[in-house]
Design an enzyme around this catalytic site. Structure first.
Site, PDB file in Angstrom:
ATOM      1  N   SER A 141       0.832  -1.195   0.000  1.00  0.00           N
ATOM      2  CA  SER A 141       0.000   0.000   0.000  1.00  0.00           C
ATOM      3  C   SER A 141       0.873   1.254   0.000  1.00  0.00           C
ATOM      4  O   SER A 141       1.721   1.419  -0.856  1.00  0.00           O
ATOM      5  CB  SER A 141      -0.958  -0.046   1.206  1.00  0.00           C
ATOM      6  OG  SER A 141      -1.931   0.974   1.142  1.00  0.00           O
ATOM      7  N   ASP A 170       0.378  -4.346  -3.906  1.00  0.00           N
ATOM      8  CA  ASP A 170      -0.747  -3.412  -4.072  1.00  0.00           C
ATOM      9  C   ASP A 170      -0.343  -1.985  -3.675  1.00  0.00           C
ATOM     10  O   ASP A 170      -0.985  -1.350  -2.820  1.00  0.00           O
ATOM     11  CB  ASP A 170      -1.957  -3.870  -3.258  1.00  0.00           C
ATOM     12  CG  ASP A 170      -3.253  -3.751  -4.048  1.00  0.00           C
ATOM     13  OD1 ASP A 170      -3.199  -3.561  -5.274  1.00  0.00           O
ATOM     14  OD2 ASP A 170      -4.341  -3.848  -3.429  1.00  0.00           O
ATOM     15  N   HIS A 247      -7.499  -5.352  -0.971  1.00  0.00           N
ATOM     16  CA  HIS A 247      -6.269  -4.640  -0.649  1.00  0.00           C
ATOM     17  C   HIS A 247      -5.630  -5.091   0.661  1.00  0.00           C
ATOM     18  O   HIS A 247      -4.408  -5.008   0.815  1.00  0.00           O
ATOM     19  CB  HIS A 247      -6.591  -3.140  -0.591  1.00  0.00           C
ATOM     20  CG  HIS A 247      -5.418  -2.258  -0.380  1.00  0.00           C
ATOM     21  ND1 HIS A 247      -4.409  -2.143  -1.303  1.00  0.00           N
ATOM     22  CD2 HIS A 247      -5.085  -1.428   0.658  1.00  0.00           C
ATOM     23  CE1 HIS A 247      -3.505  -1.267  -0.858  1.00  0.00           C
ATOM     24  NE2 HIS A 247      -3.883  -0.837   0.326  1.00  0.00           N
TER      25      HIS A 247
END
Length: 321
Positions: A141, A170, A247
């Protein structure tokens, strides 16, 4: 590269891993002493969670940077999976509270990487030696954005230790195109990331671009997610997207506390976390084995679509040579 070994990277490996905590309090209880008893090894700039094999040996080192407002402990199962294949996995707690600006995380990451060569060995079990000539930087992230910023030597912060490979799990650079968090990493110019032939792996979540409900925006929005990061990478670069998983689906099955509970509510998720966590662990292991250990057996099978152990459906796959 060799493709002679036989294993399934999506299940635990042959090494028995253990979890250690290294922080300021660890200064007086380190495993290894310096040549002079009057010298004390420096503590890390930030507290660390370390997954390490317990068997005697020398192992490559992987650093994992956590996502926005998450704890490094939320990644313990993923870390143990990767470590079971003969890697020392280090996850710093970069902050507890943070605003939109990531410059402090970029600075802290560079400082921690530089600390590894002078401090890490002292805090590992005596039979374990880190091989820092094989060092991979990984981030999830917002941590993925931070990892790329450090590898690209952006914004005046970089490490003297050479990074052998970079992995974005991600990765996210803001809330949408034109809404990047400062300082922006994405340039929106294809192949603009000059990583000097450093191998890159980018993993995306199929549900990350979708909002869980009208009250919460997507956790990996279109325009600032894995697709843009991969498009800006030069080869060699690998891109995988897991269908029907979200996610945060690589986190531990049981993430405790308010932040842990909220991780189930903020993003659109898959039915359970284990398959996505196993997928990411297996892809990361396969990539690291190929580029750090010269063994591409698993990566070749995954690329060919003939690996029977892949625990999720791969929605997208692309390679840049």
């Amino acid at each position: 590269m060799s493709s002679s070994s036989s294993r399934n990277a999506f299940v635990d490996g042959k090494y028995k891993p253990d979890l250690l905590t290294v922080d300021l309090a660890s200064r007086c209880r380190c495993y290894k002493t310096t040549p002079s008893s009057s010298l004390t090894p420096p503590p890390p700039p930030k507290s660390l969670l370390v997954a390490t094999p317990v068997e005697e040996g020398e192992y490559p080192v992987v650093m994992l940077l956590h996502g926005y407002l998450l704890y490094n402990s939320f990644y313990s199962q993923l870390m143990l999976h990767v470590s079971s294949y003969g890697f020392i996995v280090i996850a710093p707690q970069l902050y507890n509270i943070a605003g939109p600006d990531t410059i402090d995380e970029i600075k802290s990451t560079a400082e921690i990487i530089d600390w590894l060569s002078v401090g890490l060995n002292h805090f590992l079990p005596p039979q374990v030696t880190p091989n820092l000539s094989k060092f991979a930087l990984t981030g999830h992230s917002r941590g993925g954005k931070t990892a790329f910023a450090v590898a690209l030597k952006k914004f005046g912060y970089s490490s003297e230790l050479k990074i052998s490979a970079i992995i974005g799990v991600d990765p996210v650079d803001g809330t949408g195109k034109g809404k990047q968090t400062p300082p922006p990493v994405l340039t929106y110019e294809p192949n603009s990331f000059n990583l000097e032939k450093m191998p890159v792996l980018v993993i995306g979540s199929g549900l990350g671009e979708l909002a869980r409900n009208p009250l919460f925006p997507p956790c990996a929005p279109t325009g600032v997610n894995h697709r843009e990061f991969f498009q800006e990478c030069q080869g060699p670069a690998w891109h995988f997207v897991a269908k029907d998983y979200g996610h945060l689906d690589m986190l531990d099955d049981d993430t405790k506390g308010l932040r842990g509970k909220s991780s189930y509510c903020l993003c659109k998720n898959g039915e359970e976390r284990k398959p996505m966590r196993r997928f990411i662990g297996g892809i990361v292991v396969s990539f690291l084995m190929a580029y750090l250990e010269d063994d591409d057996c698993e990566l070749v099978k995954i690329k060919a679509g003939c690996h029977e152990g892949v625990p999720v459906e791969i929605q997208e796959f692309e390679v840049k040579k």
